[in-house]
Design an enzyme around this catalytic site. Structure first.
Site, PDB file in Angstrom:
ATOM      1  N   LYS A 282       0.845  -1.191   0.000  1.00  0.00           N
ATOM      2  CA  LYS A 282       0.000   0.000   0.000  1.00  0.00           C
ATOM      3  C   LYS A 282       0.879   1.240   0.000  1.00  0.00           C
ATOM      4  O   LYS A 282       1.800   1.365   0.801  1.00  0.00           O
ATOM      5  CB  LYS A 282      -0.920  -0.003   1.224  1.00  0.00           C
ATOM      6  CG  LYS A 282      -2.103   0.940   1.101  1.00  0.00           C
ATOM      7  CD  LYS A 282      -3.139   0.684   2.188  1.00  0.00           C
ATOM      8  CE  LYS A 282      -4.383   1.532   1.945  1.00  0.00           C
ATOM      9  NZ  LYS A 282      -5.430   1.301   2.950  1.00  0.00           N
ATOM     10  N   GLU A 366     -19.386  -4.745  10.594  1.00  0.00           N
ATOM     11  CA  GLU A 366     -20.293  -3.940  11.408  1.00  0.00           C
ATOM     12  C   GLU A 366     -21.397  -4.767  12.057  1.00  0.00           C
ATOM     13  O   GLU A 366     -21.800  -4.495  13.197  1.00  0.00           O
ATOM     14  CB  GLU A 366     -20.922  -2.825  10.551  1.00  0.00           C
ATOM     15  CG  GLU A 366     -19.953  -1.753  10.101  1.00  0.00           C
ATOM     16  CD  GLU A 366     -19.187  -2.114   8.841  1.00  0.00           C
ATOM     17  OE1 GLU A 366     -18.315  -1.326   8.424  1.00  0.00           O
ATOM     18  OE2 GLU A 366     -19.465  -3.197   8.259  1.00  0.00           O
ATOM     19  N   ARG A 394     -25.373  -1.066   7.579  1.00  0.00           N
ATOM     20  CA  ARG A 394     -25.127  -2.474   7.307  1.00  0.00           C
ATOM     21  C   ARG A 394     -25.540  -3.375   8.486  1.00  0.00           C
ATOM     22  O   ARG A 394     -25.601  -4.591   8.335  1.00  0.00           O
ATOM     23  CB  ARG A 394     -23.651  -2.676   6.984  1.00  0.00           C
ATOM     24  CG  ARG A 394     -23.182  -1.854   5.788  1.00  0.00           C
ATOM     25  CD  ARG A 394     -21.664  -1.820   5.704  1.00  0.00           C
ATOM     26  NE  ARG A 394     -21.124  -3.106   5.348  1.00  0.00           N
ATOM     27  CZ  ARG A 394     -20.740  -3.449   4.120  1.00  0.00           C
ATOM     28  NH1 ARG A 394     -20.853  -2.571   3.137  1.00  0.00           N
ATOM     29  NH2 ARG A 394     -20.249  -4.625   3.874  1.00  0.00           N
TER      30      ARG A 394
END
Length: 642
Positions: A282, A366, A394
């Site tokens: 990354k 979540e 969600r």
């Protein structure tokens, strides 16, 4: 040096380049990314990490025909450059400009709109089954990061795909990061795979060896299969993907264009579900992003040389919430903090450093986070789940079924409530009131400033059931030096000049409400501003008292107009036979696009200018009506006298 990037108008042009030219193209792409994102802001580190992977993807697949789904989609900038949108990058994430996520309306090469994590595998599998049922012929691939793979929906799709045998490819972009550092068993599993890349080579050699035998007897074949499996189990504990029914290819160096292209071409030849495991870094190619990938995940404009933001960091509502939670934790050992891979974004990093055993990062999950919090509350703790409003969507069922139904004292710190600006439709937190105000027993609060936010967090410890505090993205501010005590279901009058109009402004919109009062006062129109503080329970007594004093009732909220605070107030008036027209300034019945906050407020009619215009028009219309009535009365009186 020739510019390869500016030669590419579509993926067809990319396929004409040789491998050396593709590496030069990759260098140009990184320079372009740094130049553009440093000016507009956006998701940088994730895009720098997928440059070679994206070049290889478009070298192998034909996205005019093949379907490719990007999970989350914040890493699609390189894909957009290679599919004809390079010249639009000056408008990236700006009002009316290029989206920071895949959008089907932008290009035929964007095959599915994304913005939240763990959705790509389900969508791609759906496309693949549709292809088979319609007897079409094209490849389907989903690109998902190792962080997003922690989402429960991703595992549901893996389980379904493995047993269905459907032909599609999962490209696992493994950079050991989501936004924050990855956590959990899956992360550890992938780390172990990274540690034994020799496994794939040995497995291929053994399969080739078995295949070279002439006709094997069944017993010999079974022995060879067991030998192959023993290598598999020895080198890769669990072999999750193959046991689920996938052919596993990897790990592959994600910055080797030729290796990734070769792996993708191999995957296309293999029938059934496949996983191509690609290892990337990354922030690759920009030392600041490699060193601080979380900081450069999503960033505003910055100086490329120093890495410093053009606008210095400010104290925001997230950090205010985090600090308030720390103070609670000092006094009460039952206080716990929960995050779904967002400790930095929700202001919990200092809490994590100070109370490492009381901060639970569950990864991008979540639904699990909410029921996990319910379990803690049922066992006597006081959990606080800090989550973005758009991500809490969600876990709607878990909030109702596992928390509210049992009246458990879980507090939801709902960050990024309201409009969030440049991230656009998928990230605006404008549905929580409409969704959650119908949940029995749930207390919903919205602070007007940082003092109220701190006081509300403290107040939740006095509540026996679930509570939710919604607060905005951005710089924290104070409307006054101190906060009057918080009482459940009680609002306050912030300013009272007169009753030509009454404004009921929710949360941080009270700052605009105060501006409107002052501007109207200069015009000789006197109003009153009410801060309801609580969406649920509403302060009916206060609202009815002031509702009777004026014919002009204005509600301001950063939520969808349908089912929002305005609807609840109108319902309250109707229930008490107070027939008032409530003018609701909220978000219209459509998805709000990306853009700077000023533009979005103006578009929604939430700017002080728009509301002052409405007040002037309404007030003068009322004055004209009064004058007309008085004139009619005078004429009638004169006729009678005559």
């Amino acid at each position: 040096m020739a510019s390869y990037l500016y030669q590419i108008q579509s993926p067809t042009d990319l396929k004409k380049l040789n491998i050396n030219e593709k590496y030069l193209l990759a260098e140009e792409i990184r320079e372009f990314l740094l130049e553009k994102v440093s000016k507009t802001g956006g998701h940088l580190a994730s895009n720098l990490g997928v440059v070679e992977l994206t070049v290889a993807l478009h070298s192998s697949f034909n996205t005019f025909h093949d379907k490719v789904v990007w999970d989350v989609g914040h890493q699609c900038y390189v894909h957009k450059m290679l599919t004809g949108r390079r010249d639009d990058f000056d408008s990236l994430r700006q009002y009316g400009g290029l989206s920071g996520f895949p959008k089907c309306h932008e290009s035929i090469h964007d095959h599915f709109n994304t913005g939240h994590s763990a959705t790509s595998l389900s969508a791609a599998l759906g496309m693949a089954t549709a292809r088979d049922l319609k007897k079409d012929c094209y490849h389907v691939a989903a690109i998902i990061g190792d962080g997003a793979l922690t989402g429960g929906m991703a595992f549901e799709a893996l389980n379904h795909a493995g047993q269905s045998g459907t032909d599609f490819t999962v490209i696992l972009n493994d950079n050991e990061m989501s936004i924050a550092e990855n956590v959990g068993g899956l992360s550890n599993y992938l780390t172990r795979i990274r540690s034994f890349p020799v496994y794939s080579r040995l497995k291929e050699d053994l399969e080739s060896f078995i295949g070279n035998f002439p006709v094997l007897g069944k017993s010999v074949y079974r022995t060879a299969e067991k030998a192959k499996d023993s290598i598999k189990y020895f080198f890769v504990p669990g072999v999750l993907f193959e046991e689920l029914g996938f052919t596993y290819i990897g790990p592959i160096d994600g910055h080797s264009i030729e290796d990734v292209t070769e792996a993708l071409n191999l995957a296309k030849r293999i029938k059934g579900p496949k996983v191509v495991h690609v290892l990337t870094v990354k922030g690759k190619g920009y030392h600041m992003a490699e060193k601080y990938p979380a900081k450069f995940h999503g960033i505003g404009s910055f100086d490329v040389i120093t890495g410093k933001k053009h606008k210095p960091s400010v104290r925001d509502f997230s950090s205010v919430a985090g600090k308030a939670l720390e103070k609670l934790a000092e006094k009460d050992e039952r206080v716990m903090a929960i995050t779904a891979a967002m400790p930095d974004g929700t202001g919990l990093n200092d809490f994590k450093d100070r109370y490492p055993n009381r901060l639970f990062d569950v990864g991008i999950a979540e639904q699990h986070a909410v029921t996990f919090a319910a379990g803690q509350a049922a066992a006597g703790l006081r959990p606080f789940f800090a989550v973005y409003s758009s991500f809490l969507q969600r876990a709607y069922d878990q909030l109702i079924h596992d928390v509210a139904l049992q009246n458990l004292p879980v507090t939801f710190l709902v960050d990024r409530a309201g409009l969030v600006g440049n991230d656009g439709e998928t990230h605006h937190g404008v549905f929580d009131i409409s969704c959650l105000s119908a949940v029995p027993g749930l207390t919903i609060m919205s602070p007007s400033d940082e003092n109220e936010l701190t006081a509300m967090i403290q107040h939740t410890m006095t509540l026996d059931g679930p509570s939710l505090i919604r607060y905005p993205r951005g710089e924290a501010f104070k409307l006054s030096s101190e906060c009057t005590p918080i009482k459940t279901g009680k609002g306050i009058v912030l300013e009272e000049y007169g009753y030509d109009f009454i404004i009921i402004a929710l949360g941080s919109l009270n700052r605009i409400g105060l501006e409107i009062l002052e501007d109207a006062k200069e015009l000789g129109i006197l109003g009153t501003l009410i801060d309801p503080r609580f969406v649920k329970p509403l302060d009916q007594e206060l609202l009815l008292e002031y509702g009777k004093l004026s014919e002009t009732i204005i509600v301001m909220e950063e939520n969808q107009k349908i089912g929002g605070l305005g609807s609840l107030i109108q319902h309250t008036f109707n229930e008490h036979d107070l027939m008032k027209r409530v003018s609701i300034f909220a978000l219209p019945d459509r998805f709000t696009e990306q853009g700077d906050m000023k533009s979005l407020y103006e578009q929604a009619g939430l700017s002080s200018k728009e509301i002052i215009h409405y007040i002037k028009h309404t007030y003068h219309k009322k004055c004209t009506k009064i004058v007309s009535i008085k004139q009619d009365e005078r004429i009638t009186h004169e006729k009678k006298a005559y």
